[in-house]
Write a protein that holds these residues in place. Sequence first.
Motif, short mmCIF file in Angstrom:
data_model
loop_
_atom_site.label_atom_id
_atom_site.label_comp_id
_atom_site.label_asym_id
_atom_site.label_seq_id
_atom_site.Cartn_x
_atom_site.Cartn_y
_atom_site.Cartn_z
N ASP A 114 59.75 39.36 88.62
CA ASP A 114 59.26 38.30 88.61
C ASP A 114 60.71 37.07 89.42
OD1 ASP A 114 57.42 39.64 87.14
OD2 ASP A 114 57.74 38.62 85.52
N GLY A 115 61.31 37.24 88.97
CA GLY A 115 62.40 36.31 89.68
C GLY A 115 63.17 35.01 89.34
N PRO A 116 63.73 34.79 89.37
CA PRO A 116 64.46 33.41 88.11
C PRO A 116 64.38 32.87 87.51
CG PRO A 116 65.85 34.45 89.65
CD PRO A 116 65.13 34.99 90.22
N THR A 117 62.42 32.24 87.88
CA THR A 117 62.30 31.25 87.70
C THR A 117 60.83 31.57 86.48
OG1 THR A 117 61.79 30.31 90.26
CG2 THR A 117 60.16 28.54 88.20
N ALA A 118 60.04 32.63 86.65
CA ALA A 118 59.48 33.35 86.65
C ALA A 118 59.75 33.65 84.97
CB ALA A 118 58.77 34.11 87.25
N PHE A 119 61.39 34.70 85.19
CA PHE A 119 62.35 35.08 84.29
C PHE A 119 62.05 33.79 82.97
CE2 PHE A 119 66.53 35.07 82.49
CZ PHE A 119 66.57 35.83 81.93
N ALA A 120 62.78 32.80 83.70
CA ALA A 120 63.50 31.34 82.59
C ALA A 120 61.94 30.86 81.76
CB ALA A 120 63.85 30.34 83.60
N LYS A 121 61.14 31.16 82.63
CA LYS A 121 59.84 30.23 81.62
C LYS A 121 59.11 31.41 80.89
CE LYS A 121 54.81 29.50 82.61
NZ LYS A 121 53.59 29.49 84.41
N LYS A 122 59.35 32.58 81.08
CA LYS A 122 58.79 33.73 79.69
C LYS A 122 60.44 33.35 78.81
CE LYS A 122 56.13 36.63 83.00
NZ LYS A 122 56.06 38.16 83.14
N VAL A 123 60.90 33.27 78.71
CA VAL A 123 62.32 33.04 78.15
C VAL A 123 61.68 32.05 77.14
CG1 VAL A 123 64.40 32.14 77.87
CG2 VAL A 123 64.28 33.99 79.14
N ARG A 124 61.52 31.07 77.70
CA ARG A 124 61.01 29.94 77.25
C ARG A 124 59.75 29.79 76.10
NH1 ARG A 124 61.11 27.07 73.88
NH2 ARG A 124 60.16 24.63 73.78
N GLU A 125 58.78 30.77 76.62
CA GLU A 125 57.91 31.61 75.89
C GLU A 125 57.31 32.00 74.65
OE1 GLU A 125 55.47 32.23 79.09
OE2 GLU A 125 54.54 30.60 80.02
N HIS A 126 58.55 32.63 74.45
CA HIS A 126 59.28 33.77 74.01
C HIS A 126 59.28 33.21 72.57
CE1 HIS A 126 61.00 37.31 72.02
NE2 HIS A 126 61.98 37.06 71.23
N ASN A 127 58.34 34.20 71.68
CA ASN A 127 58.45 33.81 70.07
C ASN A 127 60.03 34.28 69.63
OD1 ASN A 127 56.33 32.67 70.45
ND2 ASN A 127 55.34 34.00 70.28
N GLY A 128 60.56 33.55 69.20
CA GLY A 128 61.79 34.00 68.21
C GLY A 128 63.00 33.77 68.92
N LEU A 129 64.02 33.90 68.40
CA LEU A 129 65.38 33.50 69.10
C LEU A 129 66.35 35.04 69.58
CD1 LEU A 129 67.97 31.53 68.85
CD2 LEU A 129 68.95 32.72 66.52
N LEU A 130 66.97 34.34 70.83
CA LEU A 130 67.22 34.98 71.84
C LEU A 130 68.22 35.25 71.37
CD1 LEU A 130 65.36 34.94 75.13
CD2 LEU A 130 65.48 37.05 73.99
N LEU A 131 69.20 36.45 71.63
CA LEU A 131 71.09 36.38 71.53
C LEU A 131 71.72 36.34 73.05
CD1 LEU A 131 71.04 37.77 68.02
CD2 LEU A 131 71.30 35.86 68.45
N MET A 132 73.06 36.24 72.98
CA MET A 132 73.67 36.94 74.24
C MET A 132 74.54 37.47 73.74
SD MET A 132 75.54 34.91 77.42
CE MET A 132 77.15 34.57 76.33
N ASP A 133 74.84 38.45 73.52
CA ASP A 133 76.63 39.23 73.15
C ASP A 133 77.93 38.81 74.13
OD1 ASP A 133 78.02 40.55 72.22
OD2 ASP A 133 77.36 42.34 72.86
N THR A 134 78.61 38.73 73.25
CA THR A 134 79.67 38.47 74.32
C THR A 134 80.65 39.30 73.69
OG1 THR A 134 80.68 36.68 72.03
CG2 THR A 134 79.26 35.61 73.83
N THR A 135 80.71 40.07 73.16
CA THR A 135 82.12 41.41 72.95
C THR A 135 82.41 41.44 74.31
OG1 THR A 135 80.19 41.72 71.28
CG2 THR A 135 81.87 43.24 71.72
N PHE A 136 81.36 41.86 75.51
CA PHE A 136 82.42 42.33 76.38
C PHE A 136 83.17 41.60 77.16
CE2 PHE A 136 79.68 45.65 75.35
CZ PHE A 136 79.86 46.66 76.14
N ARG A 137 83.01 40.09 76.40
CA ARG A 137 84.08 39.28 77.36
C ARG A 137 84.36 38.17 76.57
NH1 ARG A 137 85.50 34.37 79.40
NH2 ARG A 137 83.25 33.59 79.35
#
Length: 748
Positions: A114-137
């Motif tokens: 879907d591309g970056p803009t639609a991706f961001a929109k679906k992230v905002r619509e998502h129910n629940g907390l999303l995580l970024m894992d920093t273990t690799f950096r």
Amino acid sequence: MLRNSQRFRIRGVKTNIPFLLNVLEHKQFLSGVVDTYFIDENPQLFQFNPSQNRAQKLLNYLGQCMVNGPMTPFATDIPPSEIQPTVPELPIDVETGLHAKAPPPGWRDILKQDGPTAFAKKVREHNGLLLMDTTFRDAHQSLLATRVRTYDLKKIAPYASHKFHNLYSMENWGGATYDVAMRFLHECPWERLQELRKRVPNVPFQMLLRGANAVGYTNYPDNVVYKFCDLAVKNGMDIFRVFDSLNYLPNIIVGMEAVGKAGGVIEAAISYTGDVSNPSLEKYNLKYYTDLADELVKAGTHVLCIKDMAGVLKPRAAKLLITALRDRHPDIPIHVHTHDTAGAGVASMLACAEAGADIVDVAVDSMSGLTSQPSMGAVVSSVANTELDTGIDLHDVTEYSSYWEQTRNLYGPFECCKTLKSGNSDVYDNQIPGGQYTNLQFQAFSLGLAEQFEEVKKRYCEANLLLGDIPKVTPSSKVVGDMAQFMVQNKLNTAQVEDRAEDLSLPVSVIEYFQGFLGEPPGGYPEPLRSKILGDKPRVNGRPVASLQPVDFDKIKEELIEKHGKRIRDVDVLSSALYPSVTDDFLQFRETYGPVDTLDTTLFLAGPKMAQEVQVDIEKGKTLSIKVLAVGDLNKNGQREVFFELNGQLRSVMIKDEVASKELHFHPKALKGVKGSVGSPMPGTVIDIKVKDGEKVEKGAPLLVISAMKMEMVVNAPCSGIVQKVSVEKNMKIEGEDLLLEIEPIPE
């Protein structure tokens, strides 16, 4: 025939094997449509690639470790573990009963479709907390000085791809990983990205981009930033956290535009400092952050990030800040980054989530806490069975953590926990970024200040105020750290720096900050300190790189080919544009010692033990069996012969014994109280000499440049006079107060 020819070895004489290999790989020959003119019409058959000779090069590396010790300097006496980590098993496919080959779909599938803009929109619509894992950096940058190798990341990557497919992203690149990979791990950062992308096709990768600094410590011409982002996306990067160390908007926007043009997700970040919950701190108040957020949203960011690089965002401040941003920008996803130095990281991230943040940063349990990110397991458990549920199974986190607990033991020599045993709430005062903490310790160790690290932390607070109370994140944090260590090294307090500013040989990073090479700090520069330090040195107004000419990538490639041969890729060219000398050293190291990234980590760091037999997979289907047989006596040339058994055959390499072959030499010290006797302000390496014997110099003129652990310092003339004798040479290692040169003063 091709396989046998590739593996056949005849040493000491030239053979026609390279010619035969070219013939056997030629498309026309393979088609069977050739005649007697085939060789005449294809002169390229006689253009031979030099033999890689990887096995012999690896023996040279292992021999060096045997004779001269580790080739990656250790910062502590904690030895690397000899136990190789156990990789948890991948899930079983119910239908076939075999290990599942393809991981479940993840957020990257949405991004690619879907591309970056639609991706961001679906992230905002998502129910629940999303995580970024920093273990690799960031986790290993903060705890282990960025020393974790691709070798160990590759092993656990498939497990993460299958079990954590619902992560918002995995941070695995950018920041300090880029240059550290080449400097200390002797591996290509681009190959790390490529290898991890093969193993994790479903989870978005995220990196840290320093705006106009790209992944360097200075500003680059715009075409370098654009080229970097373009190649990064082509090699598998998805989300770019773009920030500027001073929150200087023009520098952030350059990075944002470069990411947007490359097709990546723009995550513009505001570097957080101060405390918005404390009304007495007026400089960095709520209005400062909301105004900056307005500008970033207007500039087109897909995601808005609060980058709390020191872990000073307290829970109450988190609630105030995120609530204000959410009310102001209800449709933009908000991502919050922090460190757990004070021990309040989990509480702060939960406060952010409850106030409306969509994504928070965590690290797997065994790589969390202290200067790293908050615990993944703690956050997952805290929001389980609530409207913020992450959808991540705690059992999977535990298995993932077990691998990293074992892996962390491999990197014992780089552990920050040698001195940092618990959370330190003094971070609310000194505001040292988590990612800088261990590097600052190692720098202090290199400068002979290991026992004075508490003093360095205190001076860090003073240095920050001297510089104008600025946001502290690379490269501005480096400026503050360099200044703090300079003050400790030279026993200076704030008042003495202000009084003697004209006469001090300050670190290069500090001078360039005051010149304006990083951009303009919030609230402007402190005066009269700036004027006293700079004198008549030039100043930069506006965006620092606006006047820089574009980099000529074709010219860089020609120069690299001339130095290192034809095996130069576009990524090597870009690395050279960012770090010319580091890239040269890396390419030369690889040519000398071969694919050291294929060695297991204990072997890479500490070398083999006598009679130890090891297996090294240098490529798929090609394994080397290596056993150390003996180390010979020192010969008249200062060398030792190291004997190996390589795949059952006797091999040996001659290694210069660096310690035994050194002549006993005591470098003189500068004479105290003698104005023209110029001593070194710190231990390090002489990287540039700007004067010669007999030359006339003016007071304050640059004499030479010394470097130690990325910190560079220009030594200036303490008086006007004639250089009588330069007592050092380029690349010479020196100690503090060693005599650099002597000047015969001219009476004023």
